[in-house]
Design a protein around this motif. Structure first.
Motif, PDB file in Angstrom:
ATOM      1  N   UNK A   1       0.928  -1.273  -0.057  1.00 44.09           N
ATOM      2  CA  UNK A   1       0.149  -0.165  -0.188  1.00 44.09           C
ATOM      3  C   UNK A   1       0.969   1.197  -0.062  1.00 44.09           C
ATOM      4  N   UNK A   2       1.924   1.222   0.849  1.00 42.37           N
ATOM      5  CA  UNK A   2       2.832   2.436   0.754  1.00 42.37           C
ATOM      6  C   UNK A   2       3.458   2.586  -0.379  1.00 42.37           C
ATOM      7  N   UNK A   3       3.740   1.739  -1.292  1.00 46.62           N
ATOM      8  CA  UNK A   3       4.643   1.872  -2.293  1.00 46.62           C
ATOM      9  C   UNK A   3       3.729   2.295  -3.479  1.00 46.62           C
ATOM     10  N   UNK A   4       2.212   1.783  -3.493  1.00 47.37           N
ATOM     11  CA  UNK A   4       1.317   2.291  -4.316  1.00 47.37           C
ATOM     12  C   UNK A   4       0.558   3.734  -3.936  1.00 47.37           C
ATOM     13  N   UNK A   5       1.296   4.187  -3.032  1.00 45.20           N
ATOM     14  CA  UNK A   5       0.470   5.300  -2.046  1.00 45.20           C
ATOM     15  C   UNK A   5      -0.762   5.216  -1.816  1.00 45.20           C
ATOM     16  N   UNK A   6      -1.282   4.117  -1.436  1.00 41.27           N
ATOM     17  CA  UNK A   6      -2.453   3.972  -0.814  1.00 41.27           C
ATOM     18  C   UNK A   6      -2.637   3.977   0.649  1.00 41.27           C
ATOM     19  N   UNK A   7      -3.988   4.023   1.137  1.00 43.91           N
ATOM     20  CA  UNK A   7      -3.930   3.633   2.569  1.00 43.91           C
ATOM     21  C   UNK A   7      -4.282   1.960   2.474  1.00 43.91           C
ATOM     22  N   UNK A   8      -3.696   1.329   3.497  1.00 42.58           N
ATOM     23  CA  UNK A   8      -4.081  -0.048   3.592  1.00 42.58           C
ATOM     24  C   UNK A   8      -5.405  -0.481   3.303  1.00 42.58           C
ATOM     25  N   UNK A   9      -6.096   0.246   3.924  1.00 44.12           N
ATOM     26  CA  UNK A   9      -7.664  -0.079   3.560  1.00 44.12           C
ATOM     27  C   UNK A   9      -8.324  -0.045   2.272  1.00 44.12           C
ATOM     28  N   UNK A  10      -7.666   0.970   1.874  1.00 43.83           N
ATOM     29  CA  UNK A  10      -8.055   1.237   0.320  1.00 43.83           C
ATOM     30  C   UNK A  10      -7.430   0.133  -0.661  1.00 43.83           C
TER      31      UNK A  10
END
Length: 279
Positions: free
Chosen positions: A87-96
């Protein structure tokens, strides 16, 4: 469009839905609803920014997640990678991330399904047009190297994870896919022996396994933009596998003949029987 000052002055509240947001009243009594798109749902769906990019479709975001996850799996292994890291690598929140994939295993499943679909399509196309086992062998090698060149991270993941994954229930299908690809390589070797083009004293299944695994092991270092593109590399490997690495005169050498022993004598076309008394 909201101005910078309006964003700064906008009340710092996050609402469950658009209807819960009070309208912003502009000078003159005009109601501005342009900021009503910032909701709890939009923040969760759109990563750390909280603002949906109008040009980004869900399919694009899904592909982005797969790309970053595959790179992480290749670099630190499937077991060593967490959903948070993806999620961090894809610039997302884990929930997203869970809006697109149910689990980390689901991401890996998608990566490997795409990998094997591409590999099998290329292999089938090569065998469908080849009327000679050596040409067919070159096609299988070229197809494999093209997949490695175009999917380098997925190839590393496949080579590194397939043995362990194929023993789990969810990835049991990997055994069927690998069996299908191996049957293609073995069939080419068997055809070569029947036609008298390959050595009859070697088991086609063993030869196929050695060649196939040798090619796929190249996923660890081969890149299509290096010295050899897949076409050139396939030519080199076919020559290596079919003719070997020894020079034509080497089999007449006393030393090499002695090392090879019965293996050299068992197939006269390869060389002469070792003669330890020869000068």
């Amino acid at each position: 469009m909201p101005t910078l000052s309006s964003l700064v002055n906008f009340p710092c509240h996050i609402y469950d839905s658009v209807k819960d947001i009070p309208p912003t009243v502009r000078p003159g009594g005009r109601v501005d609803k342009t900021l009503a798109a910032i909701t709890l749902r939009s923040v969760n769906d759109d990563g750390v920014s909280g603002l949906r990019r109008p040009h980004e479709r869900p399919a694009d975001r899904r592909a982005q997640i797969l790309r970053h996850a595959c790179a992480l799996f290749a670099r630190q292994g499937f077991g060593g990678t967490t959903v948070r890291q993806i999620a961090d690598a894809a610039q997302l929140l884990s929930g997203s991330l869970y809006h697109h994939f149910a689990s980390k295993e689901a991401i890996l499943l998608d990566i490997l399904e795409g990998f094997f679909a591409d590999t099998l399509d290329r292999h089938r196309a090569s065998l469908a047009t080849a009327d000679d086992p050596i040409v067919a062998l070159r096609g299988l090698i070229r197809g494999s190297l093209t997949v490695i060149a175009e999917r380098p991270e997925a190839s590393i993941v496949m080579v590194g994870e397939i043995r362990r994954l194929s023993q789990t229930e969810r990835f049991r299908w990997l055994t069927e896919r690998t069996a299908e690809t191996t049957a293609m390589w073995r069939g080419v070797m068997e055809d070569g022996v029947r036609r008298g083009l390959l050595r009859p004293d070697l088991r086609p299944a063993t030869t196929a396994h050695l060649v196939q695994t040798g090619v796929w092991a190249m996923a660890q270092w081969y890149r299509g933009n290096g010295r050899y593109d897949p076409d050139e590399a396939a030519d080199v490997l076919v020559d290596l596998f079919v003719r070997g690495i020894a020079g034509p005169e080497a089999y007449r050498s006393r030393d090499l003949g002695g090392i090879l022993g019965d293996a050299a004598a068992s197939y006269p076309a390869v060389g002469v029987a070792p003669d330890r008394n020869a000068s």
